[in-house]
Scaffold this motif. Structure first.
Motif, short mmCIF file in Angstrom:
data_model
loop_
_atom_site.label_atom_id
_atom_site.label_comp_id
_atom_site.label_asym_id
_atom_site.label_seq_id
_atom_site.Cartn_x
_atom_site.Cartn_y
_atom_site.Cartn_z
N PHE A 202 12.34 14.92 4.45
CA PHE A 202 13.15 16.13 4.49
C PHE A 202 12.73 16.98 5.69
N PHE A 203 13.72 17.58 6.37
CA PHE A 203 13.43 18.45 7.50
C PHE A 203 14.35 19.67 7.48
N GLY A 204 13.82 20.77 7.99
CA GLY A 204 14.63 21.97 8.17
C GLY A 204 14.77 22.28 9.65
N TYR A 205 16.00 22.54 10.09
CA TYR A 205 16.28 22.84 11.49
C TYR A 205 17.09 24.14 11.58
N THR A 206 16.76 24.97 12.53
CA THR A 206 17.58 26.15 12.79
C THR A 206 18.95 25.72 13.31
N THR A 207 18.95 24.71 14.18
CA THR A 207 20.19 24.12 14.69
C THR A 207 20.18 22.64 14.36
N LEU A 208 21.22 22.17 13.68
CA LEU A 208 21.24 20.76 13.29
C LEU A 208 21.21 19.86 14.52
N PRO A 209 20.39 18.83 14.51
CA PRO A 209 20.34 17.93 15.66
C PRO A 209 21.64 17.13 15.82
N VAL B 207 0.87 -1.18 0.00
CA VAL B 207 0.00 0.00 0.00
C VAL B 207 0.90 1.22 0.00
N ILE B 208 0.69 2.14 -0.93
CA ILE B 208 1.48 3.35 -0.94
C ILE B 208 0.65 4.47 -0.35
N GLU B 209 1.12 5.00 0.75
CA GLU B 209 0.41 6.05 1.45
C GLU B 209 1.40 6.81 2.33
N HIS B 210 1.03 8.04 2.69
CA HIS B 210 1.86 8.84 3.56
C HIS B 210 1.62 8.50 5.02
N ARG B 211 2.67 8.63 5.81
CA ARG B 211 2.53 8.49 7.27
C ARG B 211 1.86 9.76 7.80
N ALA B 212 0.76 9.61 8.50
CA ALA B 212 0.03 10.77 9.01
C ALA B 212 0.89 11.55 9.99
N SER B 213 0.97 12.86 9.79
CA SER B 213 1.67 13.76 10.72
C SER B 213 3.07 13.25 11.05
N PHE B 214 3.81 12.84 10.02
CA PHE B 214 5.14 12.26 10.25
C PHE B 214 6.06 13.22 10.98
N TRP B 215 5.82 14.51 10.83
CA TRP B 215 6.70 15.50 11.44
C TRP B 215 6.55 15.56 12.96
N THR B 216 5.49 14.92 13.51
CA THR B 216 5.30 14.89 14.96
C THR B 216 5.95 13.67 15.59
N ASP B 217 6.44 12.74 14.77
CA ASP B 217 7.12 11.56 15.31
C ASP B 217 8.38 12.00 16.04
N PRO B 218 8.67 11.45 17.21
CA PRO B 218 9.88 11.85 17.94
C PRO B 218 11.16 11.70 17.12
N ARG B 219 11.16 10.76 16.17
CA ARG B 219 12.35 10.55 15.34
C ARG B 219 12.54 11.63 14.28
N ALA B 220 11.54 12.51 14.15
CA ALA B 220 11.70 13.68 13.28
C ALA B 220 12.58 14.75 13.94
N LEU B 221 12.83 14.63 15.24
CA LEU B 221 13.78 15.48 15.97
C LEU B 221 13.36 16.95 15.98
N ASN B 222 12.04 17.19 16.04
CA ASN B 222 11.49 18.54 16.23
C ASN B 222 11.94 19.54 15.16
N PRO B 223 11.62 19.33 13.91
CA PRO B 223 11.97 20.32 12.88
C PRO B 223 11.19 21.61 13.10
N ASN B 224 11.80 22.74 12.76
CA ASN B 224 11.12 24.03 12.94
C ASN B 224 11.18 24.89 11.68
N ASN B 225 11.63 24.30 10.56
CA ASN B 225 11.77 25.10 9.34
C ASN B 225 11.40 24.29 8.11
#
Length: 567
Positions: free
Chosen positions: A277-284, A201-219
């Motif tokens: 893809f994620f954007g961070y002000t400070t790289l994790p 099944v090809i589908e997007h992960r819902a709200s993937f940016w809220t997953d802890p492994r996304a490391l809190n992107p802010n950009n």
């Protein structure tokens, strides 16, 4: 195909063991027949002859970003084998969707068809959510390992590196900085790639940016997904470059970190790729210049045996169900006071035909469940009897049902059941059963054989009613547990024989009058999900779940007096 975006056993006492499988008994008074218009119902028009009502999601079409619009899909031939399921999301929306894969057609002039790539639009995280992250986001599961039965255990290190390098070469050629690589982000991408490849099944992960492994992107945050009929990882990137939506994500100047997951299968679509893809002000901490070491991925370890394991790989056919007793996943089945089984066929978004009698003799049923138990493409009726038996009436595409089969004898009347596709690597539905001591079990689907094998998936669950549905739109079935005080707790699934180890949020209140919960698909549109509630005052409500949470309900016209909703 492409997209852009997304505990087990206890020593507690077990419930009564259903006795071994045997031939049907105690059901001789039940008769099931071809649908008849229910007396007093308004006249309705049958589906046009030849219309295909899929028992699984419809075939996906190959999309080319460099040419005109994709031609209108044609119905799949009845003799063909449908491909895996896949998701489609809107260009601007963030709600995941699903869509089905079919094998690309070979041209008559060539015995070796040209490799194909298929697609759904990219998914972007809403900027306002990155600026004000939710404090109630659900954490990632603990040590949940998805079965990789459908995956080919070849090293993906070279493919991951190819995707990373091709993306950066393209960014540099367009005057942008390279993105770096983070193993934690890559782990999230790989997990999702394995998940969609295993489930086809090809589908997007819902709200993937809220997953802890996304490391809190802010950009900024985005996800692209691609699959191909060969293993050419570089062509995944080439396809993204040729698609305006995907191309914009590859060239987003805000992004400075990516993670990639690559999975292989032996199906028509051999390579499945997910890039976050994620954007961070400070790289994790732990950010790398390129894939390498533990973060690059490797051969898949053999999964431990599980009751979720499918005995065989099975792709259900897509049948014409216009004449079937139950015509699709949005139909509403009920049992009236005379024990007649009724069906209201879905006729469009939130609309239904008049009730038709499709069976009788169900007065002694504790609960009735609608499912394609044997995954032959026709919908079946699984019945939990007050006398303790569990029976199956297999649906016939041309109308009616086969003679009943007894799947279990004794003890089933003491359990609270839910039926659905709990296991991500197994297309057959399973049964979840809750006993009076709060133990939640999963029973494996053995077809028409003994289904006594079970595993404990949770303890401390106390509920008067269960429903299995993908509540959070992440592609996995969850459990809604309705308690006697009218509150509903969410137990999120992960496609394996366990629920997630996390807090159990309350997702609804005031449901003390609910006597039936039916999970539905395609009520508001293709691949939409939701639930129907049987409530007091002759009311059945539909609550849409396509966005990953309960939307405002709407009433479904009756009459519903004296009728119990099938689950």
């Amino acid at each position: 195909m492409l997209c852009a975006l997304a505990l087990v056993s206890s020593s507690a006492a077990a419930p009564p063991e259903p006795l071994p499988f045997g031939q049907a008994s105690g059901t001789a008074s039940i008769t099931l027949q071809t649908p008849l218009v229910r007396s007093g119902g308004t006249s309705t028009q049958a589906d046009p002859a030849g219309k295909l009502t899929p028992a699984v999601d419809p075939d996906i079409r190959i999309a080319s970003p460099l040419t005109g619009p994709t031609p209108a899909p044609q119905p799949a031939p009845s003799t063909g084998t449908p491909g895996p399921d896949v998701a489609r999301s809107s260009e601007a929306g963030v709600a995941p969707a699903t869509e089905t894969l079919s094998a690309p057609e070979a041209t008559a002039a060539s015995t070796q068809p040209t490799p194909q790539t298929a697609s759904i639009p990219p998914l972007w995280a809403p900027d306002q959510e990155l600026a004000s992250p939710s404090t109630t986001q659900l954490p990632a599961p603990e040590s949940a390992t998805l079965s990789t039965e459908a995956l080919v255990p070849d090293s993906n290190a070279s493919a991951v590196l190819t995707v990373f390098n091709k993306i950066n070469e393209y960014r540099v050629a367009n005057g942008l900085n390279k993105v770096k690589y983070h193993p934690t982000v890559a782990g999230m991408s790989q997990e999702w790639s394995d998940s969609i490849a295993s489930r086809e099944v090809i589908e997007h992960r819902a709200s993937f940016w809220t997953d802890p492994r996304a490391l809190n992107p802010n950009n900024g945050a985005g996800e692209v997904i691609a699959i191909r009929t060969d293993r050419d990882a570089a062509q995944l990137v080439e396809w993204w470059k040729g698609s305006p939506g995907h191309n914009a994500m590859l060239l987003d100047p805000r992004f400075n970190v990516m993670g990639a997951g690559i999975s292989y299968t032996n199906s028509t679509y051999q390579i499945w790729g997910v890039v976050n893809f994620f954007g961070y002000t400070t790289l994790p901490a732990g950010t790398l210049d390129s894939p390498g070491g533990a973060g690059s991925g490797g051969a898949f370890p053999p999964p431990p045996p599980s009751l979720c394991d499918a005995p065989v790989k099975h792709m259900p056919p897509t049948l014409n169900l216009a004449a079937a007793a139950i015509t699709g996943p949005a139909d509403l089945v009920s049992v009236d006071s005379a024990g007649q089984l009724l069906n209201r066929a879905s006729t469009g978004p939130r609309t239904y035909a008049a009730a038709k009698v499709i069976g009788s003799g169900f007065g002694g049923a504790k609960e009735v469940f609608v499912t394609d138990w044997d995954r032959d493409g026709a919908y079946d009726v699984l019945t939990q009897w007050t006398g303790g038996n569990l029976t199956l009436h297999r649906g016939i595409a041309s109308g009616g049902f086969q003679a009943p089969i007894t799947l279990g004898t004794g003890g089933w009347n003491t359990l609270t059941l839910a039926v659905g596709g709990w296991c991500a690597n197994n297309r057959m539905p399973q049964i979840l059963a809750l006993d009076g001591a709060g133990n939640l079990f999963m029973y494996a689907n053995k077809g028409t054989g003994d289904i006594a094998d079970r595993v404990t998936i949770a303890t401390g669950v106390y509920a008067s009613r269960l429903s299995m549905v993908d509540y959070d739109a992440d592609g996995f079935q969850d459990v809604l547990a309705l308690k006697t005080d009218g509150t509903v707790q969410l137990y999120r699934g992960w496609g394996i024989t366990a629920v997630r180890a996390e807090a159990r949020p309350t997702v609804a209140t005031g449901w003390t009058d609910v006597t039936g919960i039916r999970a539905l698909r395609n009520v508001t549109g293709l691949n939409s999900t939701g639930i129907a509630l049987r409530r007091a005052n002759d009311t059945v409500q539909y609550w849409d779940l396509t966005s990953g949470s309960l939307a405002s309900p709407s009433n479904i016209a009756g009459p519903w007096t004296g009728q119990r909703l099938a689950q």
